[in-house]
Design a protein around this motif. Structure first.
Motif, PDB file in Angstrom:
ATOM      1  N   VAL A 243       0.852  -1.181   0.000  1.00 40.57           N
ATOM      2  CA  VAL A 243       0.000   0.000   0.000  1.00 40.57           C
ATOM      3  C   VAL A 243       0.892   1.237   0.000  1.00 40.57           C
ATOM      4  N   ALA A 244       0.420   2.295  -0.672  1.00 43.78           N
ATOM      5  CA  ALA A 244       1.223   3.521  -0.765  1.00 43.78           C
ATOM      6  C   ALA A 244       1.415   4.115   0.632  1.00 43.78           C
ATOM      7  N   PRO A 245       2.655   4.394   1.051  1.00 43.67           N
ATOM      8  CA  PRO A 245       2.909   4.892   2.416  1.00 43.67           C
ATOM      9  C   PRO A 245       2.246   6.235   2.675  1.00 43.67           C
ATOM     10  N   GLU A 246       2.001   7.018   1.603  1.00 46.26           N
ATOM     11  CA  GLU A 246       1.365   8.325   1.795  1.00 46.26           C
ATOM     12  C   GLU A 246      -0.021   8.191   2.424  1.00 46.26           C
ATOM     13  N   LYS A 247      -0.647   7.018   2.333  1.00 46.25           N
ATOM     14  CA  LYS A 247      -2.019   6.873   2.813  1.00 46.25           C
ATOM     15  C   LYS A 247      -2.069   6.472   4.293  1.00 46.25           C
ATOM     16  N   LEU A 248      -0.918   6.193   4.888  1.00 47.70           N
ATOM     17  CA  LEU A 248      -0.874   5.658   6.252  1.00 47.70           C
ATOM     18  C   LEU A 248      -0.639   6.757   7.281  1.00 47.70           C
ATOM     19  N   SER A 249      -1.043   6.495   8.507  1.00 43.48           N
ATOM     20  CA  SER A 249      -0.848   7.432   9.613  1.00 43.48           C
ATOM     21  C   SER A 249      -0.392   6.640  10.833  1.00 43.48           C
ATOM     22  N   ASP A 250       0.074   7.361  11.852  1.00 48.59           N
ATOM     23  CA  ASP A 250       0.481   6.685  13.077  1.00 48.59           C
ATOM     24  C   ASP A 250      -0.702   6.003  13.753  1.00 48.59           C
ATOM     25  N   ALA A 251      -1.844   6.686  13.731  1.00 47.20           N
ATOM     26  CA  ALA A 251      -3.034   6.108  14.370  1.00 47.20           C
ATOM     27  C   ALA A 251      -3.396   4.787  13.695  1.00 47.20           C
ATOM     28  N   LEU A 252      -3.259   4.750  12.387  1.00 48.17           N
ATOM     29  CA  LEU A 252      -3.572   3.518  11.680  1.00 48.17           C
ATOM     30  C   LEU A 252      -2.582   2.415  12.053  1.00 48.17           C
ATOM     31  N   ALA A 253      -1.307   2.780  12.115  1.00 47.86           N
ATOM     32  CA  ALA A 253      -0.285   1.782  12.466  1.00 47.86           C
ATOM     33  C   ALA A 253      -0.613   1.158  13.819  1.00 47.86           C
ATOM     34  N   GLN A 254      -1.058   1.992  14.745  1.00 51.23           N
ATOM     35  CA  GLN A 254      -1.431   1.493  16.061  1.00 51.23           C
ATOM     36  C   GLN A 254      -2.634   0.535  15.961  1.00 51.23           C
ATOM     37  N   HIS A 255      -3.601   0.917  15.149  1.00 49.73           N
ATOM     38  CA  HIS A 255      -4.796   0.087  14.936  1.00 49.73           C
ATOM     39  C   HIS A 255      -4.412  -1.277  14.358  1.00 49.73           C
ATOM     40  N   LEU A 256      -3.448  -1.278  13.436  1.00 41.22           N
ATOM     41  CA  LEU A 256      -3.097  -2.516  12.748  1.00 41.22           C
ATOM     42  C   LEU A 256      -2.284  -3.453  13.634  1.00 41.22           C
ATOM     43  N   GLY A 257      -1.469  -2.892  14.506  1.00 41.60           N
ATOM     44  CA  GLY A 257      -0.626  -3.739  15.342  1.00 41.60           C
ATOM     45  C   GLY A 257       0.599  -4.212  14.571  1.00 41.60           C
ATOM     46  N   SER A 258       1.375  -5.046  15.233  1.00 45.38           N
ATOM     47  CA  SER A 258       2.700  -5.395  14.694  1.00 45.38           C
ATOM     48  C   SER A 258       2.657  -6.611  13.771  1.00 45.38           C
ATOM     49  N   GLU A 259       1.490  -7.239  13.630  1.00 44.55           N
ATOM     50  CA  GLU A 259       1.459  -8.481  12.836  1.00 44.55           C
ATOM     51  C   GLU A 259       1.407  -8.235  11.337  1.00 44.55           C
ATOM     52  N   ILE A 260       1.171  -6.986  10.950  1.00 43.37           N
ATOM     53  CA  ILE A 260       1.037  -6.660   9.529  1.00 43.37           C
ATOM     54  C   ILE A 260       2.364  -6.093   9.029  1.00 43.37           C
ATOM     55  N   SER A 261       2.937  -6.697   7.999  1.00 41.10           N
ATOM     56  CA  SER A 261       4.151  -6.148   7.378  1.00 41.10           C
ATOM     57  C   SER A 261       3.726  -5.239   6.238  1.00 41.10           C
ATOM     58  N   ILE A 262       4.130  -3.977   6.332  1.00 45.60           N
ATOM     59  CA  ILE A 262       3.703  -3.009   5.326  1.00 45.60           C
ATOM     60  C   ILE A 262       4.822  -2.792   4.314  1.00 45.60           C
ATOM     61  N   HIS A 263       4.440  -2.876   3.028  1.00 47.44           N
ATOM     62  CA  HIS A 263       5.382  -2.677   1.931  1.00 47.44           C
ATOM     63  C   HIS A 263       4.799  -1.640   0.978  1.00 47.44           C
ATOM     64  N   GLY A 264       5.683  -0.988   0.205  1.00 42.52           N
ATOM     65  CA  GLY A 264       5.217  -0.154  -0.889  1.00 42.52           C
ATOM     66  C   GLY A 264       4.662  -1.030  -2.000  1.00 42.52           C
ATOM     67  N   PRO A 265       3.806  -0.465  -2.861  1.00 39.18           N
ATOM     68  CA  PRO A 265       3.213  -1.252  -3.939  1.00 39.18           C
ATOM     69  C   PRO A 265       4.262  -1.899  -4.843  1.00 39.18           C
ATOM     70  N   ASP A 266       5.393  -1.253  -5.020  1.00 34.56           N
ATOM     71  CA  ASP A 266       6.392  -1.793  -5.940  1.00 34.56           C
ATOM     72  C   ASP A 266       7.033  -3.082  -5.433  1.00 34.56           C
ATOM     73  N   ALA A 267       6.845  -3.380  -4.144  1.00 38.44           N
ATOM     74  CA  ALA A 267       7.467  -4.586  -3.582  1.00 38.44           C
ATOM     75  C   ALA A 267       6.673  -5.848  -3.907  1.00 38.44           C
ATOM     76  N   LEU A 268       5.468  -5.698  -4.465  1.00 43.77           N
ATOM     77  CA  LEU A 268       4.605  -6.869  -4.670  1.00 43.77           C
ATOM     78  C   LEU A 268       5.258  -7.912  -5.576  1.00 43.77           C
ATOM     79  N   GLY A 269       5.817  -7.443  -6.700  1.00 41.45           N
ATOM     80  CA  GLY A 269       6.389  -8.388  -7.655  1.00 41.45           C
ATOM     81  C   GLY A 269       7.485  -9.232  -7.028  1.00 41.45           C
ATOM     82  N   GLY A 270       8.341  -8.607  -6.260  1.00 40.23           N
ATOM     83  CA  GLY A 270       9.426  -9.340  -5.630  1.00 40.23           C
ATOM     84  C   GLY A 270       8.917 -10.376  -4.643  1.00 40.23           C
ATOM     85  N   GLU A 271       7.894 -10.002  -3.871  1.00 40.25           N
ATOM     86  CA  GLU A 271       7.355 -10.948  -2.891  1.00 40.25           C
ATOM     87  C   GLU A 271       6.677 -12.131  -3.585  1.00 40.25           C
TER      88      GLU A 271
END
Lengths: 610, 610
Positions: A243-271
């Motif tokens: 997901v594009a990092p511009e769309k994220l906030s600290d409050a959201l990061a807190q909501h998501l917790g540590s189990e979610i690994s966040i990557h930029g969209p360009d990382a999808l192909g490599g994964e």
């Protein structure tokens, strides 16, 4: 292209006509040694509502409908639309540039067989076609000895000056108060189902699946509160979110917790490429061909199956069901306010379609938890009501005339639920034909509303019950009877539907579907009666032997009694209508006062015998 | 094996028990270095009724049902039957030899995945599996790293002493007086449709398709007047027929004319191998895997599609429709005679199930053009009526008791038409529950009989209309609502059906289907009301806008008025029943005199208001 590393071409042009755009595209194709290119109305997620930067078909051809595609060869080109748009495409697209083709009866693959030369190189953007669509194109191209070639940079983008950027709206948490279930629990269920199927991971490409799974919402497209993103869920519980990092906030990061690994969209192909030797679930009918190519390049084992989140999301939990009931009550108050206003303002000739739609939106906007309309309101009077997917414009706008029918199909996005309702109202005195047709549509609506059916029953198996009364009179309607509806998500969602074909998913308790039979007399009037209903167990059957289901009607708004021929209803049908009206009067009426309340009491009075 | 060059083994044995047969089969498999073998209930044509020499499953295991299969490994073995036969298989097959499995919920391919060892060699007879079935088996076998190996000589035949020979009954012309269309015209249509699809030939493996195309009939299997044969029809009009010469006569040769090339069955493989580079139509769901192997070995291009004759044959012409009406009138006279006799003989306790079935056959046999029953009569009283596919035996036979229901499902083969009818009759006074259930089944039957539906509608789309009244009471039935019926051919034929799933073929004018909703209370009673109906245009709809279809009821026999709760019927349903009974009284009654006539007049009197 909405993701995947497009580079903007340096071709710069002043604003071009559609013919000039077509010429410019052909020049780019020739430079790249391509003999043709396919332009679908699609983005990388197969979204219903496209972000502006994915509106390539509209930009290139001028066609503004919600479904279609074009094929551009060096010579000729063609545009493919379905029966809803055969008139509109002629208004918007120049027949000198594009041949008009019906996408169902004369589909693109047949046109390619007729027009592609052997050894031709036909380009396609692998982000914009599902794997199933690509395989169909491939069969046609192979049949004539040509080649289908994926392009990494979409040739339309090379000539589209001032193409809008990727939408980057903030992503916000969707609280458990509305979702009813923690994201961790949803993800644990998904991981368990992967394990049970001996699969290592699933690739999720539908933004509403991911929004539901993570309990987040966004605003990247119109009317559906979703953020564009991709994800990979693993059987071991890991979750990669692209997901594009511009769309994220600290409050959201807190909501998501540590189990979610966040990557930029360009990382999808490599994964995806890193899933070698893994068994990976991916849906060929919603995931882009690009996803399949990356998985195959990485030597993953692909297990084809429907997006597993789709079914889980469709089955609403008790909190979501309570939310949708509350949202529908609120929506009913707005609707009754609007219908009351209409009953006073329209007969004098002082209301037009645009004004009515705006007024209805104004009644809804103050509602608690209101966020948006769930789709562009269909506000059609007289002949415009007969256009099933009508969208009023300044040009088409007309005054609601005397002795005409007015059809209004609208809905809202509330935090606690998504609504979608259609009412058809007589302005002044309706004709006997209008009343007969309305009553037949109503009989179909009641036929579904009162139906009980065994577990395992699908939408295709019960669709005819909504049509039967029209069929007896030699009539029918050319759309499905019901679509799934989300919980503060898409107003159209699968997998369940009620329609003649393609509704093979069993209806299950907690699913929300629309019940919307109709009748359309071209050039004269249109009728549709739509309530949302929730599938629920029918536990009240004395002596019953099997587990049966039924529908709980959610929508609360009066049905125009002036359009009903009471003698055409049987006693059970009259009882249903009177009981429904009594419920609307009690539940919605309890929140109204004054003239609107008085109007509602009259509008929901029991039917009188003819 | 019914064709393809089987050589009878020299193993000679005295009559063996089923356990001994299984051991003998395992010995043969081990000698041939096979780890297992599949024994389906099937012949090389996927016939519904098998010739005796194809009854390998029954010979080996003792299971006498009409559908099932066994898988025999060195250890273990299993038998797979559907829900109709879960009780019967336990009676007939030794659980020490075979594990019992439900063929739908625990199918053979899953069992193979569980029980086959890697590198195992599983044998199958490529004549007895369709290509689709073979491909499904192949997936399972590949999943565990084993191999699926076609055998040329069926190992069961090597141990089956005194196996019956191939049926070799005479083939006779089916005159144009009954078929309504010359074979040359039918074959010209088929050749034209091959040309229109750019195909060179079609392989026909279904004997009823060939019988229809050549206007011939035979007697190689029970109840369906067809000769076993194969054929290849060519786009240039040539027609190769592969049929045992013992079945032919000079009269038949004259009937066929010179355009048909007749070959022995053994010539089929060579002709298929000779279609190199040709585009050949063949149906993967009915043609044996053997056919596909021969075509592929010969380097033909295979075009998969449904047997094209199936649809043409299903759409009856005017002569065939006139024939079936005449046959149904004749059948109605026999039925009324039987029902009248039953009304006098049964209440005293003097009638049992075997006697009733024999009596009904005796009423039918003298009818003009009568040739055979169209299937073994289902004659079930009391609890036996609740067994959907009941076949009365000396052991199960019971007297029709007082206050019981008697269900009789039967039909006949006349030269001018095939019949199939079910009536449920109360012996003495029925219970209120029996009457309620019967009336609900009747409402479903009338719902279809009176339905109008647009062209293009399929059987799956209308099936629920026959169930709706049962559903409202929490009830249902576990069989389809209707099957296609031939014209002096199979009492079950496709492609059309009326059922919850799998009935995706549009109902078209001229198709004959059954209308047979039911209700079964296990261990107590069974109800079914079955008429045959012909799809016909509904041209009498004033103000109708679309081309609509409806059903013409063909079967003529009274429906037991003593089982109807009149107050549960709406006015339209009462009108239908009274009009139907008036028609039966007029048409059948006109051919009766005396006591039978008087009985019919009373049995068809208008309903009285409760």
């Amino acid at each position: 292209m909405s993701c995947g590393g497009t580079s903007r071409s340096l071709v710069l042009m002043t604003d071009l006509s559609h013919s000039q755009r077509l010429r410019a595209l052909r020049t780019v194709l020739a430079e790249q040694d391509f003999d043709g290119f396919i332009i679908p109305h699609a983005d990388a997620h197969q979204n219903e509502f496209l972000p502006p930067n994915a509106e390539r078909l509209a930009w290139l051809t001028g066609f503004a409908g919600s479904a279609g595609s074009a094929a551009v060869l060096a010579e000729p080109a063609a545009i493919f639309v379905d029966g809803r748009y055969t008139l509109q495409v002629r208004d918007q697209v120049d027949g000198a540039d594009y041949a008009y083709r019906h996408s169902v009866t004369a589909p693109m693959d047949d046109w390619l067989r007729e027009n592609l030369l052997p050894k031709a190189r036909l380009a396609f953007d692998p982000w914009l076609h599902t794997q199933t669509q690509r395989e169909r194109l491939e069969r046609a191209v192979k049949d004539v000895g040509a080649a289908l070639v994926p392009v990494m940079d979409n040739p339309v983008d090379a000539v589209w000056e001032n193409r809008p950027g990727e939408p980057l709206t903030p992503i916000v948490p969707h609280p458990e108060q509305f979702s009813g279930l923690r994201s961790a629990a949803k993800r644990a269920d998904l991981a368990a189902s992967l394990g049970a199927n001996a699969l290592d991971a699933v690739v999720l490409t539908q933004p509403d699946s991911i929004a539901w799974l993570l309990n987040v919402r966004g605003n990247d497209v119109d009317h559906t509160p979703l953020p564009l993103s991709f994800a990979i869920a693993h059987a071991d519980g890991r979750f990669d979110w692209f997901v594009a990092p511009e769309k994220l906030s600290d409050a959201l990061a807190q909501h998501l917790g540590s189990e979610i690994s966040i990557h930029g969209p360009d990382a999808l192909g490599g994964e995806l490429g890193g899933l070698a030797q893994k068994r990976v679930w991916v849906c060929p009918n919603s995931a882009a061909a690009w996803i399949f190519d990356r998985l195959m390049a990485g030597e993953a084992t692909i297990a084809r199956g429907p997006d597993p989140v789709t079914l889980s999301k469709a089955i609403k939990n008790e909190i979501e069901l309570a939310g949708t009931r509350a949202a529908h009550l609120r929506d009913g108050v707005a609707l009754v306010g609007f219908l009351h206003w209409l009953s006073e303002a329209a007969p004098g000739g002082g209301v037009d379609e645009l004004g009515a739609a705006a007024k209805l939106a104004a009644f809804r906007a103050p509602g608690e938890h209101f966020r948006d309309l769930s789709f562009g309101t269909i506000s059609g009077s007289g002949p415009n009501g007969a256009i099933v997917h009508y969208r009023v414009t300044e040009e088409s706008n007309r005054v609601l005339g005397a002795s005409e029918l007015y059809l209004v199909d609208s809905g809202a996005q509330y935090l606690d639920g998504t609504t979608d309702v259609t009412r058809t109202v007589a302005i002044g005195a309706p004709s006997a034909e209008m009343q007969d047709r309305f009553t037949r549509v109503l009989k179909g609506h009641i036929g579904l509303a009162t139906l009980r059916f065994p577990e395992g029953t699908t939408g295709t198996q019960i669709d005819a019950l909504a049509r039967q009364s029209l069929w007896q009179a030699g009539l029918d309607y050319d759309h499905g009877t019901g679509h799934g509806v989300g919980s503060y998500l898409g107003v159209h969602e699968g997998p369940q539907r009620i329609s003649k074909v393609g509704a093979g998913t069993a209806l299950q308790p907690g699913m929300i579907v629309s019940n919307e039979p109709g009748y359309y007399k071209e050039g004269v009037f249109g009728i549709r009666i739509e309530n949302l209903v929730a599938v629920s167990p029918a536990t009240d059957i004395a002596g019953g032997e099997r587990a049966m289901l039924g529908f709980e009607t959610l929508t609360l708004a009066p049905i125009d009694r002036g359009l009903i021929v009471t003698s055409l209803l049987n006693p059970d049908e009259r009882d249903w209508l009177d009981a429904y009206h009594a419920r609307v009067r009690e539940e919605v009426g309890g929140l109204l006062t004054g003239a609107a309340h008085d109007w509602l009491v009259a509008a929901t009075a029991p039917l009188e015998n003819d």
